[in-house]
Scaffold this motif. Structure first.
Motif, PDB file in Angstrom:
ATOM      1  N   ASN A  25      95.147  41.481  43.362  1.00  0.00           N
ATOM      2  CA  ASN A  25      93.910  41.338  44.119  1.00  0.00           C
ATOM      3  C   ASN A  25      93.896  40.053  44.949  1.00  0.00           C
ATOM      4  OD1 ASN A  25      91.489  42.751  44.670  1.00  0.00           O
ATOM      5  ND2 ASN A  25      90.321  41.311  43.442  1.00  0.00           N
ATOM      6  N   ASN A 129      93.989  54.252  37.666  1.00  0.00           N
ATOM      7  CA  ASN A 129      93.137  53.061  37.696  1.00  0.00           C
ATOM      8  C   ASN A 129      93.807  51.977  38.532  1.00  0.00           C
ATOM      9  OD1 ASN A 129      90.719  51.830  37.063  1.00  0.00           O
ATOM     10  ND2 ASN A 129      91.356  51.159  35.030  1.00  0.00           N
ATOM     11  N   PHE A 131      93.318  50.125  40.953  1.00  0.00           N
ATOM     12  CA  PHE A 131      92.595  49.138  41.733  1.00  0.00           C
ATOM     13  C   PHE A 131      93.389  47.835  41.678  1.00  0.00           C
ATOM     14  CE2 PHE A 131      89.404  52.241  40.464  1.00  0.00           C
ATOM     15  CZ  PHE A 131      88.766  52.475  41.678  1.00  0.00           C
ATOM     16  N   CYS A 133      92.768  44.808  41.230  1.00  0.00           N
ATOM     17  CA  CYS A 133      92.490  43.866  40.138  1.00  0.00           C
ATOM     18  C   CYS A 133      93.189  44.260  38.843  1.00  0.00           C
ATOM     19  CB  CYS A 133      90.982  43.755  39.910  1.00  0.00           C
ATOM     20  SG  CYS A 133      90.189  45.284  39.383  1.00  0.00           S
ATOM     21  N   ILE A 162      93.442  55.872  45.179  1.00  0.00           N
ATOM     22  CA  ILE A 162      92.653  54.769  44.617  1.00  0.00           C
ATOM     23  C   ILE A 162      92.981  53.464  45.334  1.00  0.00           C
ATOM     24  CG2 ILE A 162      92.225  53.382  42.551  1.00  0.00           C
ATOM     25  CD1 ILE A 162      92.698  55.942  40.907  1.00  0.00           C
ATOM     26  N   ASN A 166      90.075  51.376  47.317  1.00  0.00           N
ATOM     27  CA  ASN A 166      89.822  49.985  46.980  1.00  0.00           C
ATOM     28  C   ASN A 166      89.849  49.090  48.234  1.00  0.00           C
ATOM     29  OD1 ASN A 166      91.378  47.667  44.581  1.00  0.00           O
ATOM     30  ND2 ASN A 166      89.444  47.549  45.644  1.00  0.00           N
ATOM     31  N   LYS A 167      90.881  49.316  49.084  1.00  0.00           N
ATOM     32  CA  LYS A 167      91.041  48.466  50.264  1.00  0.00           C
ATOM     33  C   LYS A 167      91.530  49.319  51.440  1.00  0.00           C
ATOM     34  CE  LYS A 167      91.855  44.245  47.628  1.00  0.00           C
ATOM     35  NZ  LYS A 167      92.559  42.950  47.535  1.00  0.00           N
ATOM     36  N   THR A 205      83.391  57.374  42.131  1.00  0.00           N
ATOM     37  CA  THR A 205      83.299  55.919  42.178  1.00  0.00           C
ATOM     38  C   THR A 205      81.989  55.498  42.840  1.00  0.00           C
ATOM     39  OG1 THR A 205      85.714  55.737  42.295  1.00  0.00           O
ATOM     40  CG2 THR A 205      84.447  53.795  42.928  1.00  0.00           C
ATOM     41  N   SER A 217      78.932  47.827  47.616  1.00  0.00           N
ATOM     42  CA  SER A 217      80.084  48.680  47.321  1.00  0.00           C
ATOM     43  C   SER A 217      79.809  50.127  47.700  1.00  0.00           C
ATOM     44  CB  SER A 217      80.447  48.582  45.843  1.00  0.00           C
ATOM     45  OG  SER A 217      80.938  47.294  45.526  1.00  0.00           O
TER      46      SER A 217
END
Length: 236
Positions: A25, A129, A131, A133, A162, A166-167, A205, A217
């Motif tokens: 991240n 999962n 993401f 982070c 995913i 996320n980005k 999400t 978000s």
């Protein structure tokens, strides 16, 4: 069996459960652009795991079983059904009382279900999962996932979807399309499969962030979802 032990055994110990290094991240866009293949290599390595001994689809349950007979049954259950207990009991009461809008929610859910036939029989181990982070870049440049609590059996494009959710400014499907050509990896029905996984993960999400009143978000996710099909159309 403990989930980490199960995953380690399933992957023949090729995946580190407690990697050390830099949290992904923290990467700038420029840094990611220079090392994104490490992320893609990781996902394909996970997907290369032999899952022929496992049945079903969906996230692993407490017994490390994938409990659904089809991918459609899994995503329909997660997107549409209301469980009898737990966090999502009576979640449809959120319509009209939170950011979550009923018409929009079902519009995106239907788009996911429209494309799910292209994902059936795509049975791969996925982290589910991915993401940023939850990922670590080791000193030697290899990428690892640190959280396997939502792992399961489904289309491996879930892990790429995913990343993009996320980005989205990192242009994951665009990079993946070129990566696959470069590596001679054939991804059949790329557009339909990516859209299915992205719409499904995007809308659930969105539901999560709406449940905690995370307006910023929610707005970001909606922008990402709404722009995705046009982005995919430019690729295929």
């Amino acid at each position: 069996m403990n989930r980490d032990i199960f995953i380690r055994n399933l992957t023949k110990e090729k995946i580190k459960m407690s990697p050390t290094g830099r949290n992904a991240n923290e990467l700038s866009q420029e840094e990611f652009d220079s090392c994104y293949e490490s992320f893609f290599n990781m996902i394909f390595e996970i997907a290369s795991t032999d899952v022929s001994s496992l049945e079903g689809y969906g996230e692993f349950d407490e017994n490390n079983k994938a409990p659904f007979k089809s991918l459609e049954e899994f995503i329909r259950s997660d997107m549409i059904d209301e469980p009898e207990d737990g966090y999502w009991k009576n979640w449809k009461q959120m319509f009209g009382t939170t950011f979550l809008k009923k018409d929009y929610y079902y519009e995106i859910a239907e788009k996911a279900l429209k494309n799910v036939t292209f994902c059936e029989k795509q049975r791969f181990l996925v982290n589910n999962n991915t993401f940023f982070c939850n990922m670590i870049i080791s000193d030697d440049g290899k990428t690892y996932c640190t959280d396997w609590g939502r792992a399961g059996i489904m289309d491996y494009l879930m892990d790429f979807a995913i990343l993009d959710l996320n980005k989205p400014y990192l242009m994951i499907p665009e990079k993946l399309y070129e990566y696959a050509k470069k590596k001679n990896i054939k991804i059949e029905n790329f557009k339909e499969r990516f859209l299915c996984m992205a719409y499904y993960k995007g809308i659930v999400t969105l539901r999560w962030h709406a449940s905690i009143d995370d307006l910023e978000s929610c707005e970001s996710i909606v922008r990402s979802i709404n722009a995705l099909e046009e982005r995919m159309n430019k690729l295929v």
